[in-house]
Design a protein around this motif. Structure first.
Motif, PDB file in Angstrom:
ATOM      1  N   CYS A  36     -17.567 -85.419 109.697  1.00 58.57           N
ATOM      2  CA  CYS A  36     -17.991 -85.421 108.303  1.00 58.57           C
ATOM      3  C   CYS A  36     -17.444 -84.129 107.897  1.00 58.57           C
ATOM      4  O   CYS A  36     -16.961 -84.159 106.694  1.00 58.57           O
ATOM      5  N   ILE A  37     -17.483 -83.168 108.213  1.00 55.81           N
ATOM      6  CA  ILE A  37     -17.142 -81.917 107.444  1.00 55.81           C
ATOM      7  C   ILE A  37     -15.452 -81.814 107.645  1.00 55.81           C
ATOM      8  O   ILE A  37     -15.224 -81.525 106.372  1.00 55.81           O
ATOM      9  N   GLU A  38     -14.862 -82.276 108.491  1.00 52.45           N
ATOM     10  CA  GLU A  38     -13.638 -82.352 108.331  1.00 52.45           C
ATOM     11  C   GLU A  38     -13.102 -83.191 107.217  1.00 52.45           C
ATOM     12  O   GLU A  38     -11.741 -83.057 106.837  1.00 52.45           O
ATOM     13  N   ASN A  39     -13.703 -84.236 106.914  1.00 51.73           N
ATOM     14  CA  ASN A  39     -13.357 -85.269 105.912  1.00 51.73           C
ATOM     15  C   ASN A  39     -14.221 -85.155 104.676  1.00 51.73           C
ATOM     16  O   ASN A  39     -14.148 -85.999 103.686  1.00 51.73           O
ATOM     17  N   ASN A  40     -14.607 -83.787 104.364  1.00 54.74           N
ATOM     18  CA  ASN A  40     -15.330 -83.242 103.059  1.00 54.74           C
ATOM     19  C   ASN A  40     -16.675 -84.223 102.865  1.00 54.74           C
ATOM     20  O   ASN A  40     -16.910 -84.635 101.534  1.00 54.74           O
ATOM     21  N   ILE A  41     -17.116 -84.811 103.914  1.00 57.88           N
ATOM     22  CA  ILE A  41     -18.573 -85.629 103.480  1.00 57.88           C
ATOM     23  C   ILE A  41     -19.590 -84.911 103.810  1.00 57.88           C
ATOM     24  O   ILE A  41     -19.833 -83.740 104.760  1.00 57.88           O
ATOM     25  N   GLU A  42     -20.389 -84.825 102.710  1.00 54.90           N
ATOM     26  CA  GLU A  42     -21.672 -83.914 102.837  1.00 54.90           C
ATOM     27  C   GLU A  42     -22.648 -84.323 103.760  1.00 54.90           C
ATOM     28  O   GLU A  42     -22.735 -85.217 104.394  1.00 54.90           O
ATOM     29  N   VAL A  43     -23.023 -82.942 104.595  1.00 52.77           N
ATOM     30  CA  VAL A  43     -24.082 -83.172 105.580  1.00 52.77           C
ATOM     31  C   VAL A  43     -25.379 -82.220 105.294  1.00 52.77           C
ATOM     32  O   VAL A  43     -24.933 -81.165 105.007  1.00 52.77           O
ATOM     33  N   GLU A  44     -26.395 -82.817 105.702  1.00 50.68           N
ATOM     34  CA  GLU A  44     -27.656 -82.140 105.037  1.00 50.68           C
ATOM     35  C   GLU A  44     -28.330 -82.283 106.375  1.00 50.68           C
ATOM     36  O   GLU A  44     -28.761 -83.256 106.847  1.00 50.68           O
ATOM     37  N   CYS A  45     -28.826 -81.374 106.910  1.00 51.15           N
ATOM     38  CA  CYS A  45     -29.773 -81.316 108.159  1.00 51.15           C
ATOM     39  C   CYS A  45     -31.177 -80.889 107.742  1.00 51.15           C
ATOM     40  O   CYS A  45     -31.494 -79.639 106.985  1.00 51.15           O
ATOM     41  N   LEU A  46     -32.221 -81.826 107.818  1.00 49.05           N
ATOM     42  CA  LEU A  46     -33.599 -81.615 107.680  1.00 49.05           C
ATOM     43  C   LEU A  46     -34.070 -80.544 108.712  1.00 49.05           C
ATOM     44  O   LEU A  46     -34.032 -80.740 109.977  1.00 49.05           O
ATOM     45  N   PRO A  47     -35.178 -79.720 108.383  1.00 45.60           N
ATOM     46  CA  PRO A  47     -35.887 -78.673 109.290  1.00 45.60           C
ATOM     47  C   PRO A  47     -36.959 -79.716 110.044  1.00 45.60           C
ATOM     48  O   PRO A  47     -37.396 -80.435 109.285  1.00 45.60           O
ATOM     49  N   GLY A  48     -37.117 -79.389 111.383  1.00 47.15           N
ATOM     50  CA  GLY A  48     -38.370 -80.295 111.866  1.00 47.15           C
ATOM     51  C   GLY A  48     -38.460 -79.927 113.381  1.00 47.15           C
ATOM     52  O   GLY A  48     -37.848 -78.786 113.882  1.00 47.15           O
ATOM     53  N   ALA A  49     -38.906 -80.869 113.973  1.00 49.43           N
ATOM     54  CA  ALA A  49     -39.294 -80.505 115.457  1.00 49.43           C
ATOM     55  C   ALA A  49     -38.178 -80.157 116.265  1.00 49.43           C
ATOM     56  O   ALA A  49     -37.056 -81.018 116.160  1.00 49.43           O
ATOM     57  N   THR A  50     -38.345 -79.286 117.257  1.00 51.66           N
ATOM     58  CA  THR A  50     -37.143 -78.879 118.070  1.00 51.66           C
ATOM     59  C   THR A  50     -37.890 -78.272 119.278  1.00 51.66           C
ATOM     60  O   THR A  50     -38.615 -77.320 119.068  1.00 51.66           O
TER      61      THR A  50
END
Length: 224
Positions: A99-113
């Motif tokens: 996605c990053i290579e194709n300029n597509i927006e990526v959003e990671c939500l915070p949460g359980a890890t």
């Protein structure tokens, strides 16, 4: 152009999902799930009817290109794993990178890890640490352990219950029997426990009490 959301899911206790995660999962066009049967139970619990598509370590290399094309066409996609934050010892990296290579927006939500609460409640230094995930099963295992024996920061591992004894035995051999170790098991679940002590003490404990459930191991770094 669509958007990829990386959405953490509970590692055990369903109450650990965020309001925002539920909102995103309800609003996207597709949910990519590591195991649609496992995730199906979660979605049903929160009354989420968004269509699911299988996305796991055995097919992610083949599906990335088609998913990128869907995102380029305007589809919004959420990626989840069976438990915790995707891409942490789970599928997710390949799609995120594409996605990053194709300029597509990526959003990671915070949460359980899983490794964060295990590290914090280990009592070991957590200002600096190294996340190793799963050790190699055979090839490269000894080389990795020899390398990590010199690590001065706290080291975090994931392990399965049937391999815990072998791994703790390896720690005694390569890191020393007195190296501090903390094993967290079944985090956020009913039978959650954390056992702390030297590598030898923790090995003896689990030799007498075979473990069950998901496991996170924190190992103190080598003294400078």
């Amino acid at each position: 152009m669509g958007k990829l959301y990386i959405v953490p899911t509970p590692i055990g206790n369903l109450k650990d999902i965020t309001f925002r995660a539920i909102e995103v999962l309800k609003e996207v066009d597709i949910i990519l799930a590591e195991d649609t049967r496992t995730s199906g139970k979660l979605l049903k619990h929160f009354e989420i009817s968004t269509p699911m598509q299988s996305h796991h370590m055995h097919n992610e290399h083949k599906t990335v290109e088609s998913l990128v094309q869907k995102l380029k066409a305007g589809t919004t996609i959420a990626l989840i794993s069976d438990a915790g934050t995707p891409a942490i010892s789970d599928p997710g990296f390949l799609l995120t990178r594409a996605c990053i290579e194709n300029n597509i927006e990526v959003e990671c939500l915070p949460g359980a890890t899983a490794f964060v609460p295990a590290l914090v409640n280990s009592g070991l230094p957590n200002d600096k640490f190294v996340f190793e995930g799963f050790l190699p099963v055979k090839k490269g295992r000894q080389t990795r352990l020899l390398f990590l024996a010199e690590e001065t920061r706290t080291i975090i591992f994931y392990e399965s219950p049937h391999k815990l004894i072998k791994t703790l035995t390896n720690f005694c051999e390569y890191f020393g029997e007195d190296r501090p170790v903390s094993v967290s098991r079944e985090l956020t679940k009913l039978y959650e426990e954390t056992i702390r002590g030297t590598a030898k003490e923790v090995l003896e404990y689990y030799t007498n009490k075979p473990p069950k459930g998901e496991i996170v191991i924190c190992v103190g770094g080598k003294n400078k």
